[in-house]
Design an enzyme around this catalytic site. Structure first.
Site, short mmCIF file in Angstrom:
data_model
loop_
_atom_site.label_atom_id
_atom_site.label_comp_id
_atom_site.label_asym_id
_atom_site.label_seq_id
_atom_site.Cartn_x
_atom_site.Cartn_y
_atom_site.Cartn_z
CB CYS A 58 -5.91 13.16 -36.57
SG CYS A 58 -6.41 12.94 -35.84
CE1 TYR A 195 -13.76 11.06 -37.05
CE2 TYR A 195 -13.75 11.85 -35.13
CZ TYR A 195 -12.89 11.84 -36.05
OH TYR A 195 -12.06 12.96 -36.35
#
Length: 322
Positions: A58, A195
Protein backbone atom coordinates in the site's frame (compact mmCIF):
# COMPACT_ATOMS: atom_id res chain seq x y z
CA UNK A 1 -9.72 -8.77 23.07
CA UNK A 2 -12.26 -10.86 21.25
CA UNK A 3 -14.40 -10.00 18.28
CA UNK A 4 -17.74 -11.72 17.92
CA UNK A 5 -18.95 -9.72 14.92
CA UNK A 6 -20.86 -12.06 12.65
CA UNK A 7 -22.44 -9.71 10.11
CA UNK A 8 -21.15 -9.79 6.54
CA UNK A 9 -18.60 -6.99 6.14
CA UNK A 10 -16.94 -8.21 2.94
CA UNK A 11 -18.15 -5.12 1.05
CA UNK A 12 -15.78 -3.15 3.30
CA UNK A 13 -12.79 -5.30 2.28
CA UNK A 14 -13.50 -6.92 -1.06
CA UNK A 15 -12.41 -4.74 -3.97
CA UNK A 16 -14.79 -6.68 -6.21
CA UNK A 17 -17.65 -5.10 -4.26
CA UNK A 18 -16.27 -1.56 -4.43
CA UNK A 19 -18.78 0.94 -5.74
CA UNK A 20 -18.04 3.31 -8.62
CA UNK A 21 -19.83 6.51 -9.61
CA UNK A 22 -22.63 6.53 -12.18
CA UNK A 23 -20.18 7.60 -14.91
CA UNK A 24 -17.82 4.75 -14.09
CA UNK A 25 -15.31 6.85 -12.17
CA UNK A 26 -13.67 5.75 -8.92
CA UNK A 27 -14.17 7.87 -5.80
CA UNK A 28 -12.06 7.10 -2.74
CA UNK A 29 -13.75 7.10 0.66
CA UNK A 30 -12.44 9.50 3.26
CA UNK A 31 -10.63 8.02 6.25
CA UNK A 32 -12.72 7.66 9.40
CA UNK A 33 -10.39 7.91 12.42
CA UNK A 34 -8.77 11.33 12.59
CA UNK A 35 -7.36 11.89 16.08
CA UNK A 36 -3.86 13.24 16.69
CA UNK A 37 -1.02 12.36 19.02
CA UNK A 38 -0.16 15.62 20.75
CA UNK A 39 0.76 16.89 24.19
CA UNK A 40 -2.25 17.66 26.37
CA UNK A 41 -4.60 15.52 24.30
CA UNK A 42 -6.26 12.15 24.79
CA UNK A 43 -3.28 10.69 22.90
CA UNK A 44 -0.10 11.83 24.62
CA UNK A 45 3.25 11.29 22.90
CA UNK A 46 4.78 8.34 24.75
CA UNK A 47 7.38 5.75 23.88
CA UNK A 48 5.93 2.33 22.95
CA UNK A 49 2.33 3.38 23.53
CA UNK A 50 1.37 3.22 19.86
CA UNK A 51 1.60 0.49 17.24
CA UNK A 52 1.60 0.95 13.46
CA UNK A 53 0.02 -1.58 11.10
CA UNK A 54 0.98 -1.42 7.43
CA UNK A 55 1.20 -3.28 4.16
CA UNK A 56 4.27 -2.85 1.98
CA UNK A 57 1.90 -3.14 -0.98
CA UNK A 58 0.00 0.00 0.00
CA UNK A 59 1.52 3.35 -1.00
CA UNK A 60 -0.42 5.22 1.70
CA UNK A 61 0.94 2.91 4.41
CA UNK A 62 4.46 3.15 3.03
CA UNK A 63 4.37 6.92 3.51
CA UNK A 64 4.17 6.34 7.25
CA UNK A 65 7.00 3.78 7.24
CA UNK A 66 9.31 6.21 5.46
CA UNK A 67 8.60 9.10 7.84
CA UNK A 68 8.84 6.81 10.88
CA UNK A 69 12.40 5.93 9.84
CA UNK A 70 13.39 9.46 8.78
CA UNK A 71 12.33 10.71 12.22
CA UNK A 72 14.07 7.92 14.15
CA UNK A 73 10.82 6.59 15.62
CA UNK A 74 11.54 2.87 15.23
CA UNK A 75 12.00 2.39 18.99
CA UNK A 76 9.00 4.58 19.79
CA UNK A 77 6.40 3.05 17.46
CA UNK A 78 6.70 -0.68 16.68
CA UNK A 79 5.31 -1.80 13.31
CA UNK A 80 3.63 -4.95 12.01
CA UNK A 81 3.40 -5.83 8.31
CA UNK A 82 0.40 -7.66 6.85
CA UNK A 83 0.40 -10.00 3.87
CA UNK A 84 0.02 -8.11 0.58
CA UNK A 85 -2.66 -10.53 -0.60
CA UNK A 86 -5.79 -8.56 0.18
CA UNK A 87 -8.72 -10.98 0.43
CA UNK A 88 -12.51 -10.60 0.82
CA UNK A 89 -11.69 -10.34 4.54
CA UNK A 90 -9.24 -7.53 3.97
CA UNK A 91 -5.55 -7.31 4.88
CA UNK A 92 -4.51 -10.64 6.47
CA UNK A 93 -1.79 -11.26 9.00
CA UNK A 94 0.74 -14.07 8.61
CA UNK A 95 -1.32 -16.30 10.90
CA UNK A 96 -3.80 -16.79 8.05
CA UNK A 97 -1.58 -15.96 5.06
CA UNK A 98 2.11 -16.60 5.75
CA UNK A 99 3.40 -14.67 2.74
CA UNK A 100 7.18 -14.08 2.98
CA UNK A 101 7.77 -10.89 4.96
CA UNK A 102 4.30 -10.82 6.51
CA UNK A 103 3.97 -10.92 10.30
CA UNK A 104 1.47 -12.15 12.86
CA UNK A 105 -0.39 -9.63 15.00
CA UNK A 106 1.68 -9.37 18.19
CA UNK A 107 -0.99 -7.70 20.32
CA UNK A 108 -4.15 -9.79 20.08
CA UNK A 109 -3.32 -12.41 17.47
CA UNK A 110 -5.99 -10.95 15.22
CA UNK A 111 -6.30 -12.53 11.78
CA UNK A 112 -7.15 -9.43 9.75
CA UNK A 113 -6.87 -5.65 10.00
CA UNK A 114 -10.68 -5.47 10.05
CA UNK A 115 -10.65 -7.02 13.54
CA UNK A 116 -9.18 -3.81 14.96
CA UNK A 117 -11.88 -1.68 13.36
CA UNK A 118 -14.71 -3.90 14.55
CA UNK A 119 -13.27 -4.20 18.06
CA UNK A 120 -13.64 -0.45 18.61
CA UNK A 121 -16.66 0.21 16.36
CA UNK A 122 -18.83 -2.89 15.82
CA UNK A 123 -21.12 -0.90 13.50
CA UNK A 124 -18.23 0.59 11.49
CA UNK A 125 -19.24 0.98 7.85
CA UNK A 126 -16.07 2.35 6.24
CA UNK A 127 -13.23 0.49 4.57
CA UNK A 128 -10.71 -1.54 6.57
CA UNK A 129 -7.59 0.29 5.45
CA UNK A 130 -3.93 0.61 6.32
CA UNK A 131 -2.03 2.41 7.69
CA UNK A 132 -3.63 1.92 11.06
CA UNK A 133 -2.19 3.68 14.11
CA UNK A 134 -3.29 1.87 17.27
CA UNK A 135 -3.17 3.07 20.90
CA UNK A 136 -2.21 0.09 23.07
CA UNK A 137 -3.04 1.97 26.27
CA UNK A 138 -6.58 3.02 25.33
CA UNK A 139 -7.08 0.00 23.03
CA UNK A 140 -8.43 2.11 20.21
CA UNK A 141 -7.59 3.47 16.76
CA UNK A 142 -5.91 6.85 16.75
CA UNK A 143 -5.80 7.53 13.04
CA UNK A 144 -6.01 5.76 9.67
CA UNK A 145 -5.26 8.72 7.37
CA UNK A 146 -1.67 8.57 6.14
CA UNK A 147 -1.35 12.29 5.39
CA UNK A 148 -2.17 13.07 9.02
CA UNK A 149 -0.06 10.25 10.49
CA UNK A 150 3.04 11.55 8.72
CA UNK A 151 2.35 15.04 10.04
CA UNK A 152 2.14 13.81 13.63
CA UNK A 153 5.26 11.66 13.19
CA UNK A 154 7.00 14.79 11.94
CA UNK A 155 6.44 16.81 15.13
CA UNK A 156 4.65 14.99 17.97
CA UNK A 157 7.68 13.19 19.41
CA UNK A 158 10.32 15.88 18.84
CA UNK A 159 10.70 16.65 22.55
CA UNK A 160 11.55 12.97 23.17
CA UNK A 161 13.93 12.48 20.25
CA UNK A 162 17.68 13.02 19.92
CA UNK A 163 18.57 16.37 18.36
CA UNK A 164 19.52 14.84 14.99
CA UNK A 165 16.00 13.45 14.53
CA UNK A 166 14.09 16.25 16.25
CA UNK A 167 15.57 18.69 13.74
CA UNK A 168 14.33 16.70 10.74
CA UNK A 169 11.34 18.72 9.51
CA UNK A 170 9.40 17.49 6.51
CA UNK A 171 6.81 20.27 6.71
CA UNK A 172 8.80 23.40 7.59
CA UNK A 173 7.01 26.70 8.10
CA UNK A 174 8.89 28.36 5.26
CA UNK A 175 7.66 25.78 2.72
CA UNK A 176 4.18 24.94 4.01
CA UNK A 177 2.26 27.00 1.49
CA UNK A 178 4.23 25.56 -1.44
CA UNK A 179 3.86 21.99 -0.13
CA UNK A 180 0.12 22.47 0.33
CA UNK A 181 -0.19 23.92 -3.17
CA UNK A 182 1.60 20.91 -4.72
CA UNK A 183 -0.37 18.39 -2.63
CA UNK A 184 -3.60 19.89 -3.98
CA UNK A 185 -2.93 18.63 -7.51
CA UNK A 186 -0.42 15.80 -6.97
CA UNK A 187 -2.80 13.85 -4.73
CA UNK A 188 -5.92 13.78 -6.97
CA UNK A 189 -4.10 13.52 -10.28
CA UNK A 190 -1.12 11.26 -9.45
CA UNK A 191 -1.39 9.53 -6.04
CA UNK A 192 -5.08 8.82 -6.44
CA UNK A 193 -4.97 9.35 -10.19
CA UNK A 194 -3.50 5.91 -10.83
CA UNK A 195 -6.39 4.39 -8.88
CA UNK A 196 -8.93 6.53 -10.71
CA UNK A 197 -7.51 5.13 -13.95
CA UNK A 198 -7.22 1.55 -12.74
CA UNK A 199 -10.61 1.21 -11.05
CA UNK A 200 -12.61 3.12 -13.65
CA UNK A 201 -15.48 1.04 -15.03
CA UNK A 202 -16.04 3.05 -18.20
CA UNK A 203 -13.69 3.93 -21.04
CA UNK A 204 -14.45 7.63 -20.66
CA UNK A 205 -13.67 7.67 -16.93
CA UNK A 206 -10.42 5.77 -17.51
CA UNK A 207 -9.31 7.99 -20.38
CA UNK A 208 -10.06 11.15 -18.40
CA UNK A 209 -8.09 9.93 -15.38
CA UNK A 210 -5.13 8.80 -17.49
CA UNK A 211 -4.97 12.13 -19.33
CA UNK A 212 -4.97 14.05 -16.03
CA UNK A 213 -2.37 11.67 -14.58
CA UNK A 214 0.14 12.16 -17.37
CA UNK A 215 -0.42 15.91 -17.53
CA UNK A 216 0.46 16.03 -13.83
CA UNK A 217 3.52 13.82 -14.34
CA UNK A 218 4.64 16.13 -17.14
CA UNK A 219 4.33 19.02 -14.67
CA UNK A 220 6.44 17.21 -12.05
CA UNK A 221 9.05 16.40 -14.71
CA UNK A 222 9.38 20.13 -15.32
CA UNK A 223 9.66 20.91 -11.61
CA UNK A 224 12.53 18.42 -11.28
CA UNK A 225 14.47 19.77 -14.27
CA UNK A 226 18.05 20.91 -13.80
CA UNK A 227 19.16 18.00 -11.61
CA UNK A 228 16.92 19.06 -8.73
CA UNK A 229 17.16 16.55 -5.86
CA UNK A 230 13.90 17.50 -4.17
CA UNK A 231 10.52 18.79 -5.27
CA UNK A 232 10.25 21.81 -2.96
CA UNK A 233 13.21 24.03 -2.22
CA UNK A 234 16.54 22.34 -1.57
CA UNK A 235 15.46 19.91 1.13
CA UNK A 236 13.57 16.68 1.59
CA UNK A 237 9.93 17.35 2.48
CA UNK A 238 6.70 15.41 2.81
CA UNK A 239 6.07 16.31 -0.85
CA UNK A 240 8.89 13.95 -1.84
CA UNK A 241 7.56 11.19 0.41
CA UNK A 242 4.00 11.50 -0.85
CA UNK A 243 4.90 11.47 -4.54
CA UNK A 244 7.71 8.91 -4.28
CA UNK A 245 5.50 6.04 -3.10
CA UNK A 246 3.47 6.36 -6.32
CA UNK A 247 6.50 6.84 -8.57
CA UNK A 248 8.29 3.74 -7.31
CA UNK A 249 5.19 1.61 -7.97
CA UNK A 250 4.55 3.07 -11.39
CA UNK A 251 6.58 0.79 -13.64
CA UNK A 252 6.13 -2.43 -11.58
CA UNK A 253 2.37 -2.01 -11.10
CA UNK A 254 0.52 0.94 -12.57
CA UNK A 255 1.75 0.79 -16.18
CA UNK A 256 0.32 -2.69 -16.64
CA UNK A 257 -2.21 -3.35 -13.92
CA UNK A 258 -3.90 0.06 -13.99
CA UNK A 259 -3.34 0.56 -17.76
CA UNK A 260 -1.34 3.76 -17.21
CA UNK A 261 0.79 3.02 -20.25
CA UNK A 262 1.20 6.25 -22.19
CA UNK A 263 4.76 6.31 -20.84
CA UNK A 264 6.67 4.55 -18.07
CA UNK A 265 8.93 6.36 -15.61
CA UNK A 266 12.26 4.85 -16.64
CA UNK A 267 11.95 5.72 -20.33
CA UNK A 268 9.48 8.59 -20.36
CA UNK A 269 10.46 10.77 -17.40
CA UNK A 270 14.25 11.09 -16.93
CA UNK A 271 14.00 13.74 -14.22
CA UNK A 272 11.43 11.84 -12.16
CA UNK A 273 13.42 8.63 -12.64
CA UNK A 274 16.65 10.29 -11.46
CA UNK A 275 14.90 11.83 -8.43
CA UNK A 276 13.20 8.51 -7.56
CA UNK A 277 16.42 6.47 -7.86
CA UNK A 278 18.37 9.01 -5.81
CA UNK A 279 15.97 8.65 -2.89
CA UNK A 280 15.82 4.85 -3.18
CA UNK A 281 19.57 4.25 -3.35
CA UNK A 282 20.81 7.09 -1.12
CA UNK A 283 18.24 7.30 1.68
CA UNK A 284 17.67 4.06 3.60
CA UNK A 285 14.20 5.12 4.77
CA UNK A 286 12.95 4.81 1.18
CA UNK A 287 14.67 1.57 0.18
CA UNK A 288 14.00 -0.19 3.50
CA UNK A 289 10.30 0.66 3.29
CA UNK A 290 9.96 -0.85 -0.19
CA UNK A 291 9.28 -4.52 -0.95
CA UNK A 292 8.66 -5.09 -4.64
CA UNK A 293 7.31 -8.63 -4.20
CA UNK A 294 4.69 -7.30 -1.80
CA UNK A 295 3.92 -4.44 -4.20
CA UNK A 296 3.43 -6.65 -7.26
CA UNK A 297 1.40 -9.27 -5.38
CA UNK A 298 -0.64 -6.54 -3.71
CA UNK A 299 -1.81 -5.33 -7.09
CA UNK A 300 -1.69 -8.19 -9.59
CA UNK A 301 -2.60 -11.03 -7.20
CA UNK A 302 -5.00 -9.31 -4.84
CA UNK A 303 -7.05 -7.00 -7.02
CA UNK A 304 -9.95 -8.43 -8.99
CA UNK A 305 -9.28 -6.37 -12.11
CA UNK A 306 -6.63 -9.06 -12.78
CA UNK A 307 -8.77 -12.21 -12.38
CA UNK A 308 -6.01 -14.67 -13.40
CA UNK A 309 -3.82 -13.47 -10.50
CA UNK A 310 -0.75 -13.85 -12.72
CA UNK A 311 2.02 -11.65 -11.32
CA UNK A 312 4.38 -10.32 -14.02
CA UNK A 313 8.08 -11.13 -13.91
CA UNK A 314 9.25 -7.64 -14.86
CA UNK A 315 10.25 -4.97 -15.06
CA UNK A 316 13.89 -6.00 -14.90
CA UNK A 317 15.53 -4.42 -13.04
CA UNK A 318 12.59 -3.52 -10.85
CA UNK A 319 14.33 -0.20 -10.21
CA UNK A 320 17.36 0.94 -12.17
CA UNK A 321 20.77 1.52 -10.58
CA UNK A 322 22.07 5.05 -10.20
Amino acid sequence: MSNSITRNVSHQSDLAKMKSEADGSFKRQDSSFRSFIEKGSQFEPEKDRYHLYVSYACPWATRTLIVRKLKGLEDFIPVTVTSPRLSPNGWPFASVDPFPGAEADPLYNYEHIKDFYLSVAPDYSGRFTVPLLWDKKAKTIVNNESSEIIRMFNTAFNHLLPKEYAEVDLYPDSLKSKIDELNEWIYPNINNGVYRAGFATSQEAHSTAVKQLFEALDKVEGILAGDKKYIVGDQLTECDVRLWVTAVRFDPAYVGHFKCNIRDIRNGYPNINRWMKNLYWNKAAFKDSTNFEHIKNGYYWAQTINPTRIVPVGPIPVIEPL
